[in-house]
Design an enzyme around this catalytic site. Sequence first.
Site, short mmCIF file in Angstrom:
data_model
loop_
_atom_site.label_atom_id
_atom_site.label_comp_id
_atom_site.label_asym_id
_atom_site.label_seq_id
_atom_site.Cartn_x
_atom_site.Cartn_y
_atom_site.Cartn_z
N HIS A 166 7.84 -19.26 13.62
CA HIS A 166 7.29 -18.93 12.41
C HIS A 166 7.33 -20.16 11.43
O HIS A 166 6.50 -20.32 10.49
CB HIS A 166 8.47 -17.83 11.74
CG HIS A 166 7.71 -16.97 10.66
ND1 HIS A 166 6.95 -17.65 9.73
CD2 HIS A 166 7.98 -15.92 10.68
CE1 HIS A 166 6.76 -16.66 9.02
NE2 HIS A 166 7.07 -15.39 9.40
N SER A 278 -0.43 1.23 -4.17
CA SER A 278 -1.30 0.85 -3.38
C SER A 278 -1.10 1.61 -1.90
O SER A 278 -0.09 2.23 -1.69
CB SER A 278 -1.44 -0.75 -3.09
OG SER A 278 -0.04 -0.96 -2.36
N ASP A 404 -12.14 -10.85 18.10
CA ASP A 404 -13.32 -10.28 18.98
C ASP A 404 -13.65 -11.59 19.95
O ASP A 404 -14.39 -12.52 19.52
CB ASP A 404 -14.48 -9.84 18.34
CG ASP A 404 -15.42 -9.37 19.54
OD1 ASP A 404 -15.21 -9.50 20.74
OD2 ASP A 404 -16.34 -8.71 19.06
#
Length: 462
Positions: A166, A278, A404
């Site tokens: 991280h 939200s 993709d």
Amino acid sequence: MATPTLVHRVRVIDQFRVTPPSGSVPETHLPLTFFDVIWDRSVTVQRIFFFDLSSSSHTKSHFLSTQLPNIKQSLSLALQRFYPLAATLAPSPQTGHNEFHYTDGDSVQLTVAESDSDFHALVADHPKDTAEFHPLVPELGSSDLSSFQLTVFADSGFSIGLTVRHVAADGSSIMQFMKYWAWVCRLGDESDSMNLPSPIYDRDLIPDPMGLKPILLDQISMREQMWKEIGIKLEAQQKEHMVRATFVLSRANIEDLRHRVAAARMEDTGKRDPLHVSSFVLTCGYMWACLTKARGHVGDRTIHFCFAVDCRARMSPPISAAYFGNCIWACHASVEGSEIASVKDNEGLVAAFEVIGRAIQRLDDDGVLNGADQRFPRICATVDKGEPILSVAGSPRLRVYNVDFGFGRPRKVEVISIEETGAMSLAESREDGGRGIEVGLALPESEMERVASLFKEGLGAH
């Protein structure tokens, strides 16, 4: 809830060290910012992207012979732009503090493996043994910041697993890299990806007028025992039979929750003040309520919810979304467990939504770094008191299903590292036009059964 038993035999076929093209990246030193140093304790992020191979021509052997060279070459080209992932982390000769150091020839490991596990069972939402996923993510060498694994399944599918420290990158940066790698792999020509934004490494974009970096370094070094205690607690939990499952809140579910909270606030309190509700807040609040009830964190016990906010647009001045590294900060909400314990009771849900929404509002009103020097000590104090904390990994904004490699969108994306942190993962829903939200959990099997029941009960009641 029965957990399917899957076979998870994985055989490593080959391993490669992949470098950026020779001479393409100059020797570079990058200092750690205060956003980076809070992760400099070997915290790793592990994800798996699963892809279908539906074409009959894509047999395992055909895939490896035709696609592996392209995957390796595109990874090399991607590392040319995203070279810190191939760098090392070592003390600076000038400051003695860790910095990223890239020299020509630095590399990442790419493992190639095959598996006879049931691909279709692995990508399903229902609970699966967490151990089924462990062989699909690569180990990280002692000096590596990232590594990758391509696993081909016998029954028409493959996965790309990654392990990244991280300290090298937050979720936004990792996904920036993955989308670029996939773009080059899919098109077969790096020149076609020139319209994608180049990563930005300028550390001067992260000002530190409050001197947070030395403060955080001191605070973290003083709390080594806390990290050990968290690890011991999670290890004890993982001795139970752990399972992994996905819960999906559709757009319709989220809108229903939105209407319920609005109606309940008006009916019970007549509140007309704006509340930040939200899709993120609604999903987090609902899952927090489910987990609180399932874990029995009720009564007069304070519980906590902690999630990361992307600070790029919140900095003054704002910095580009293409900034590569860490630029996230913790947002922290607290409430008494009894206030949110019932997922059928709208009043309980309102409490969960309100406390998260108001935490975000305070952050926006006061500034993302207001009180930043006390944020880490507050979290430490919570741990010291043994008060439950639920955290979040990922975000629907990362758009993980837009990766993709030339075989269509991922069939499933899993965050494996939530087993180590106890967090829940969030992503946009693969279905529903990406307007719903997927929630990933890794829990003891008995606890997962309770969560699943509460999740269904809370949505089915309305």
